[in-house]
Design an enzyme around this catalytic site. Structure first.
Site, short mmCIF file in Angstrom:
data_model
loop_
_atom_site.label_atom_id
_atom_site.label_comp_id
_atom_site.label_asym_id
_atom_site.label_seq_id
_atom_site.Cartn_x
_atom_site.Cartn_y
_atom_site.Cartn_z
CG ASP A 130 64.40 43.13 21.65
OD1 ASP A 130 65.28 43.40 20.81
OD2 ASP A 130 63.18 43.11 21.38
CG HIS B 263 63.06 38.92 24.76
ND1 HIS B 263 62.36 38.30 23.75
CD2 HIS B 263 62.57 40.20 24.84
CE1 HIS B 263 61.47 39.14 23.24
NE2 HIS B 263 61.58 40.29 23.88
#
Length: 329
Positions: free
Chosen positions: A147, A297
């Site tokens: 992400d 992430h």
């Protein structure tokens, strides 16, 4: 005397006749021999035809082989580009669907393959909405997804590692990320990764907190920006904060996107409180399972540092790093 002369003439004539007969017999014999040695015209024609047919067959095979090679190359190029065109069935009466917001998280129960049971159940429950919580397979393959809400300097290292390990991933980007870091987005595309849609504003209360029109705008505004500025068509979507509803799943589906959740995630997003690298690597390996979708992430220093070791250990366990687009073609 005259009689003797006539006799001699008759003898000479007879002798000449005999010689002529001998010559004729020799000529006939020679002709017969020559005819036996020379190939019959029909046989010769058939031989030539067979030879030409053989060359024609060879040429045809060569053309077919060339066409097959061309088709294979085209398929490879499509696969490497990671771009897939979806044809989702439209879901009617979106306004009437339940918009109760629910967060995505998994309980501890796992099956005999170490797969989270909740992910498998949700995969089945929401199948009509073009969504993945896990890839339902027993094959040893996992999928890496990152992400990208904002850039914290880790993405170049992550891309370097993926290139070194010859592994592909999905990067979910917001519109502001693409605006601020176009070179990184272009590099993702150029190196064969998939760029996915992570909305415009990354709403902190989740997509269900917005109207149908605003949810659609969050998706399609980012879609249009990436298409216009990178010539790239996105088709995978990830929900900010993991909050979704039945209605929001239908909205994403009707935008011709596939929603991608995850079957592994951990607290890696706090840049000021990064998890221990050894503990994180052990956790990622402990949860390894067929069809795993790893949510990582990209702003995490820990993720960037352990990624190479994680890929090596996954492969050492007989797993491969899958290409997400291959599951949709």
């Amino acid at each position: 005397m005259m009689r003797d002369k006539n006799m001699k003439k008759l003898i000479r004539a007879g002798f000449c006749l005999v010689l002529l007969l001998i010559v004729l017999l020799v000529l006939v014999a020679l002709q017969h021999v020559l005819e036996k040695k020379q190939p019959d015209k029909k046989d010769s024609t058939e031989t030539v035809t067979e030879s030409m047919d053989g060359r024609a067959d060879d040429a045809t095979e060569a053309v077919l082989e060339t066409e097959t090679e061309t088709e294979t190359e085209t398929e490879t190029e499509v696969a490497q580009s990671g771009v897939v065109t979806l044809h989702n069935a439209m879901i009617e009466n979106v306004e009437g669907l339940d918009n109760t917001s629910q967060g995505w998280g998994m309980g501890p129960t796992r099956d005999e393959f170490n797969r989270p049971v909740d992910a498998l159940n949700y995969e089945e429950k929401f199948a009509p909405y073009s969504v993945d919580f896990i890839k339902n397979t027993e094959e040893k393959v996992v999928y890496l997804t990152f992400d990208e809400g904002y850039e914290y300097g880790m993405t170049p290292q992550i891309l370097d590692t993926l290139k070194e390990k010859n592994a592909k991933a999905v990067f979910f980007v917001t519109k502001p990320y693409a605006e601020a870091d176009p070179d990184l987005v272009q590099r993702m595309i150029d190196e064969g990764h998939i760029v996915g849609n992570h909305t415009v504003h990354h709403p902190s209360d989740g997509m269900p907190s917005l109207s149908i029109a605003d949810q659609t705008a969050e998706i399609m505004e980012t879609d249009a920006y990436i298409k216009e500025n990178f010539g790239y068509s996105m088709y995978l979507f990830r929900y900010p904060t993991g909050q979704f509803s039945e209605q929001s799943l239908a909205i994403v589906n009707n935008c011709n996107y596939r929603s991608v959740f995850w079957s592994f995630a951990y607290k890696d997003w706090d840049v000021n409180n990064q998890p221990d690298e050894t503990e994180s690597l052990n956790l990622l390996m402990e949860k390894l399972h067929p069809g795993a979708i790893y949510l990582l992430h990209a702003e995490s220093q820990t993720n960037a540092d352990i990624l190479g070791s994680f890929i090596d250990q996954v492969r050492a366990q007989g797993y491969e790093i899958g290409v997400y687009s291959d599951t949709l073609q």
